[in-house]
Design a protein around this motif. Sequence first.
Motif, short mmCIF file in Angstrom:
data_model
loop_
_atom_site.label_atom_id
_atom_site.label_comp_id
_atom_site.label_asym_id
_atom_site.label_seq_id
_atom_site.Cartn_x
_atom_site.Cartn_y
_atom_site.Cartn_z
N ASN A 1 -17.35 10.80 14.53
CA ASN A 1 -15.97 11.34 14.83
C ASN A 1 -15.23 10.18 15.72
O ASN A 1 -15.95 9.96 16.86
N ALA A 51 -9.43 10.49 9.33
CA ALA A 51 -10.14 11.64 8.44
C ALA A 51 -11.59 11.72 8.67
O ALA A 51 -12.04 10.78 8.68
N ARG A 52 -12.27 13.00 8.65
CA ARG A 52 -13.57 13.06 8.72
C ARG A 52 -14.27 12.48 7.39
O ARG A 52 -15.28 12.04 7.53
N THR A 104 -8.37 17.85 18.72
CA THR A 104 -9.52 17.83 17.99
C THR A 104 -10.71 18.53 18.58
O THR A 104 -10.93 18.40 19.75
N SER A 124 -17.51 23.44 9.20
CA SER A 124 -16.48 22.44 9.43
C SER A 124 -15.13 23.02 9.00
O SER A 124 -14.18 22.55 9.38
N ASN A 125 -15.09 23.89 8.02
CA ASN A 125 -14.01 24.63 7.61
C ASN A 125 -13.38 25.55 8.62
O ASN A 125 -12.02 25.38 9.11
N ASP A 145 -12.01 23.21 11.35
CA ASP A 145 -10.53 22.65 10.98
C ASP A 145 -9.48 23.82 11.44
O ASP A 145 -8.44 23.35 11.81
N GLU A 146 -9.88 25.00 11.04
CA GLU A 146 -8.95 25.95 11.31
C GLU A 146 -8.59 26.20 12.60
O GLU A 146 -7.33 26.41 13.23
N GLN A 171 -9.09 23.90 15.08
CA GLN A 171 -8.31 22.90 15.51
C GLN A 171 -6.94 22.91 15.24
O GLN A 171 -5.79 22.68 15.95
N TYR A 172 -6.65 23.47 14.08
CA TYR A 172 -5.02 23.59 13.47
C TYR A 172 -4.47 24.78 14.65
O TYR A 172 -3.38 24.27 14.94
#
Lengths: 264, 339
Positions: free
Chosen positions: A77, A90-91, B95, B106-107, B110-111, B113-114
């Motif tokens: 990252n 982006a990752r 982040t 990882s999904n 992401d959620e 983070q959002y």
Amino acid sequence: MSSRVEILNDGGYRSDGRRQYELRDISIDTSQQGSADGCCTLRHGLTEVLVTIFGPREAKMRSQTLHDRAVINVEVNVLPFSTGERRRRARADRRILELAATIKSTFEPVVQTALYPRSQVDIYVQVLQQDGGLLHACVNATTLALICAGIPMTDFVCAVSGGVHSTEPLLDLTMLEENDLPHMTVAVMPRTGKVTLVALETRLHVDRFAEIFKLAGEAGQALHKEMKRAVRNRTSRLVDAMETSMKQPVGGERDVVMEDRMDF
Amino acid sequence: MATASISKAERTYIQSSLQANPPLRADGRSLLDYRTVFLETGVAPLANGSARLNMGKSPQEGGGGTEILAATKLEVEDVETGGGVDGGRLVCTVTCSPSAYPQLSSNALDELQYDLTTVLHQTLAHPALHPCNLGILPRKKAWLLSVDLVVLADAGNALDALFMAARAALWDTKVPRTRPIQYQGRRGGGANEDAMEAEGDPAAGARSAFDTRDMKRDAADFELPDYWDEGEVLDGRDRWPVCVTLNLLPPTHFLDATSSEEGSAPVKLLLTFSFPSNQPTSLQAMRMIGSGELLLAQMKSLLADGEKYARDLFQALEAKLRDEDVRRNVKARGKFAMR
């Protein structure tokens, strides 16, 4: 021409005042970060990376495990404020995936994965600041973090970058030098002298290659000393902590209290 | 929010000890105590303002705790053609490092983070908090202020830490000085003579084509004057809000939950206050996280309590930030003068 920064001046000094073969200063911090098994913050000049290790542990996705050895998973990252110009990567950015793949293939032959079948070792790399030599900083920090996590390896992996200015080889390039010169990164295993990584993205004259390659190998030995010292320091601190806790048994006072209660 | 999964027995154990009289917490704090907060500003040399915050680091081992890295960066945006807004805009991004949440895929990361980005962005980018020195040229150029926050480790109460780190980074932000410039044709000359010609001709008149006086109205571009410091401080230093999360456990509430305590508090109330100097306190954001209900009367007392905690937090943070300012600017200047 005068306004341009000279890469190597007549006195043999580089733009940041170093000699040709001089490395930038390294600082290593292996203190605990969150719940990670091993971690290392490595600062190489102005380049700073933080590597955390989790594992060997059960994989999140069972389908990705191998029956005879552990899988190494690398995620990189790059922080948006690590470079001069703010840029969100982006990752799944190609450049980042490539960096992750390079780190993974560097460590696969060194980590004794066969000892942990059906498990996974996660290597998370955070790039906090970039000023050239990103790959070698990542490799060195990963080595130290893996050692701190107690994951068995056959040897250290010490990486350093080298470039060539006209016919003069230089070691450990900064961002400024990297942009102008052909350069490569070499990772060596200092005890055996084996090489696990040679990365060359620019064109380099074939006559110069051998020279830089040899120099980088020698610089790897110097880095090894520095890294070994960091590991020794950390281990001796741990041993000291263990000894002090052994000398003062925690249960000592409580035992007395228990006896008092027995009298009732 | 992402909480470490804890067992039913563990949850009951933590809940009952928090509700006991006197209440007990694993680290010996009282219900309203915060963990030790470590803060350092100016940690990212390439950013316009930055801060590193650690909440709950254990002093002996030098590790643990919630760790946040925040940095602000300014970019020039074109209002007419680019995505810029007249007077500048602020964008906030959070982040999460995968090492802070090793249990999440990882999904899910992401959620999370959002979610965090939404809370931070909606609060900080509100017009009421907008700093007034983000414009460069009216209707032409403006600064884009991006606030990037990274959760490096999460040991509970990440939201309070995020707001604190954001406040510190924004407090530390310096906006570069700009000066509007414009090219002018020669006075009384031909209508189609352009500025470059006028500049090249020595007989063109006493006035230089390169004039920076009184050009606020129709300046075409700007320049960065060379000056010894990094610029002026971002406006609205005192307005940036602080957040307190009240973890509600029916008869009581507690502050600064660790990860396991976070997992055992059914409802969390997020209150964000701004304390502008010589203006009344304002509530900038309020969110209830988790499932549960609250009586209105209860809500009122919680708001009043929340304001009190937030004020304490604000004052402590303000003192630390002023301290950091002295360390980095006043002392550094003195050292420089000594040389």
